[in-house]
Design an enzyme around this catalytic site. Structure first.
Site, PDB file in Angstrom:
ATOM      1  N   SER A 167      19.097  27.445  -8.826  1.00  0.00           N
ATOM      2  CA  SER A 167      19.456  26.602  -9.974  1.00  0.00           C
ATOM      3  C   SER A 167      20.563  27.156 -10.856  1.00  0.00           C
ATOM      4  O   SER A 167      21.048  26.440 -11.738  1.00  0.00           O
ATOM      5  CB  SER A 167      18.213  26.337 -10.836  1.00  0.00           C
ATOM      6  OG  SER A 167      17.441  25.298 -10.292  1.00  0.00           O
ATOM      7  N   LYS A 202      23.742  25.212 -11.511  1.00  0.00           N
ATOM      8  CA  LYS A 202      23.874  24.229 -12.588  1.00  0.00           C
ATOM      9  C   LYS A 202      24.907  24.668 -13.619  1.00  0.00           C
ATOM     10  O   LYS A 202      25.497  23.835 -14.315  1.00  0.00           O
ATOM     11  CB  LYS A 202      22.522  23.983 -13.254  1.00  0.00           C
ATOM     12  CG  LYS A 202      21.501  23.246 -12.409  1.00  0.00           C
ATOM     13  CD  LYS A 202      20.228  22.983 -13.193  1.00  0.00           C
ATOM     14  CE  LYS A 202      19.210  22.146 -12.414  1.00  0.00           C
ATOM     15  NZ  LYS A 202      18.528  22.910 -11.363  1.00  0.00           N
ATOM     16  N   SER A 236      16.300  23.123 -16.710  1.00  0.00           N
ATOM     17  CA  SER A 236      16.654  23.154 -15.282  1.00  0.00           C
ATOM     18  C   SER A 236      16.400  21.787 -14.656  1.00  0.00           C
ATOM     19  O   SER A 236      15.727  21.656 -13.633  1.00  0.00           O
ATOM     20  CB  SER A 236      15.868  24.245 -14.535  1.00  0.00           C
ATOM     21  OG  SER A 236      16.501  24.562 -13.311  1.00  0.00           O
TER      22      SER A 236
END
Length: 533
Positions: free
Chosen positions: A150, A153, A369
């Site tokens: 993640s 991102k 997230s």
């Protein structure tokens, strides 16, 4: 296990780092925003996102201000008054450029023993950068492409802010007519509450009236056009950030139709803004809905606003069905079931609502997230670039945007915007430099990347990590990343000497996820706890 090592002696007792946890939180909330004097001045859209109260206190010098975490309220046991944010800002302003940077030797001495933790597995990558100069001051396999999970991102957010701007809003609209060959793209009018009255951004009352008079032209079809807003809600009670409301859109649409004395319509829905497959390569999964430009509440089938949840198999069709029901409640007869169509090129807008600003979407994507928001931001980056808004097109658009920022992209691959795809590849050096760019006073549009990072021990995906005894608690702001065998942490920290650093710690191939997570947290805490010279 508490952090150990000679660098702990860098902080003498009795300083502000020994304050109670709630005071550390207030200090950290401002340190993460006040990167340099210039960064404070040009910090961009402070009115959006997850920490509005903290920023208001920083801007206005509210006496007794500051965020509280874990303590009582003033006047109650354990309560008290947090330090004034302006005092913290002044202290950082005075030292941001003069605090000495750490050395490669000092950082190596502090971090290398911690990298020997077997929980990290055999493939760990590290990069630590001086946020003021952009220089990488320590690295271990920093240029090796790794699965970022993640933390990708961060790249998605930087690209989206660069392409769209922090104030851009995504428009969901209703237009007249269907079955044409339009592009299905909504406009981007201006509005402070995330919504827009019928008629479009530039239409006066005459323009609105003309649009409404043509509302029932043709076969009486109106088209709900998806504009890429992942936070559009159909719920009666809006969630954080005041997202655009499908109920408001139904109110406006029904009013526009009634002004034309139209009480019966057919409804179609348009998802042509994005292209390619909707289902993520991970398959059916509670962490992400099908990636389409029209959905409500991210396709969630429960009342949650974040985290895993059962998802709709066809969010666009379900959103259209919900909209049809809302129109009926407002006295409009909707014939049959909604069908998929493309709005005609000459279609006239009846009504529209707009999302919260991109800055707020970025903050929410990073703090929580949020995979759905991240994928939407990647697709909208492709729309802005004029390339197909598919997984592959979005990946190319993100890469091109980052290339324009002169970032080290060798070995990088953007298979998606959320980090769920194991084909993603980034380097620790790229992650650290993305954060350096976001801290650059010359790029205020990127500031939401930093304000969206979770605060260690207090917010987002770091709320349950770090302890009161950890030097990183309240000092570290970082994006987490977790897949099976993958643990990552990338963010910013102010070291013991007051120098702002960006960092990226990545491990691939770990077999102890909890142990790897704890080891990464120790690494970040070590940075917070030393000057490392």
């Amino acid at each position: 296990m508490p952090e150990t090592g000679w660098w702990r002696s860098r902080r003498p007792a009795g300083g502000w780092w020994d304050l109670p946890a709630w005071q550390l939180a207030a200090v950290s909330a401002v340190l993460g925003l006040a990167l340099t004097a210039g960064a404070v001045t040009a910090a961009g859209p402070w009115d959006s996102g997850q920490r509005t109260a903290e920023r208001a206190r920083a801007a206005h010098g509210e006496r007794g201000g500051g965020e509280r975490h874990g303590g009582g309220l003033p006047g109650q046991p354990g309560g008290g008054v947090a330090p004034q944010a302006t005092a913290v800002l002044a202290a950082l302003d005075a030292t941001a450029g003069s605090a000495p940077p750490p050395t490669a030797t000092g950082l190596g001495d502090a971090l290398t023993p911690l990298l020997d933790d077997p929980a990290l597995g055999s493939r760990s990558s590290v990069a630590v950068a001086d946020a003021l100069t952009g220089r990488i001051v320590h690295g271990t396999r920093r240029n090796a492409p790794v699965v970022p999970a993640s933390t990708i991102k961060i790249a998605t957010a930087v690209a989206a802010l660069s392409a769209l701007g922090p104030d851009h809003r995504l428009t969901t609209e209703v237009v007249t007519g269907g079955g044409g060959e339009g592009d299905g793209k909504g406009g981007d009018g201006k509005g402070g509450d995330g919504t827009e009255e019928a008629g479009g951004k530039d239409a006066g009352e005459d323009g609105k009236s003309a649009a409404r008079k043509r509302a029932a032209a043709g076969d009486g079809t109106i088209v709900l056009v998806g504009g890429g807003d992942p936070t559009l809600t159909a719920r009666a009670a809006r969630g954080p950030g005041n997202p655009a409301s499908l109920r408001d859109l139904a109110d406006r649409t029904a009013r526009a139709l009634k002004e034309k004395d139209t009480r019966a319509v057919r409804l179609a829905y348009d998802t042509s803004r994005w292209s390619g497959k909707a289902r993520h390569s991970i398959g059916v999964n509670e962490n992400i809905a099908p990636v389409v430009p029209l959905s409500t509440d991210m396709g969630r089938l429960d009342d949650s606003v974040r985290g895993p949840a059962p998802r709709s198999a066809d969010p666009a069709r379900d959103a259209a069905g919900t909209f049809a029901g809302l129109l009926r409640e407002r006295g409009i007869t909707v014939s049959g079931k909604p069908r998929q169509a493309t709005a005609g090129a000459g279609a006239e807008r009846l009504a529209a609502v707009r999302s919260m600003p991109v800055a707020a979407l970025v903050e929410r994507a990073l703090t929580n997230s949020d995979n759905d928001i991240a994928e939407a931001l990647a697709r909208e980056t492709a729309v802005a670039a004029g390339v197909p808004a598919s997984f592959s097109g979005a990946g190319r658009a993100v890469r091109d945007r980052l290339a324009g920022l002169d970032l080290p992209l060798r070995g990088a691959r953007f298979a998606d915007g959320s980090g769920l795809d194991r084909d993603d590849r980034l380097t620790a050096a790229l992650l650290a430099q993305l954060l350096v760019r976001s801290a650059d006073p010359a790029r205020p549009e990127l500031r939401p990347v930093l304000t969206g990072l979770p605060v260690a021990g207090f917010s987002g995906t770091l709320r349950g990590r770090y302890t009161d005894a950890s030097a990183g608690t309240g000092m570290v702001r970082a994006k987490t990343g977790t897949l099976t065998g993958v643990n990552t942490l990338a963010g910013t920290v102010v070291d013991a000497d007051g120098r702002l650093l960006s960092f990226a710690f990545v491990t691939n191939g770990s077999t102890d996820p909890h142990g790897a997570q704890t080891a990464l947290d120790r690494l970040a805490s070590a940075l917070a706890n030393c000057g490392c010279r």
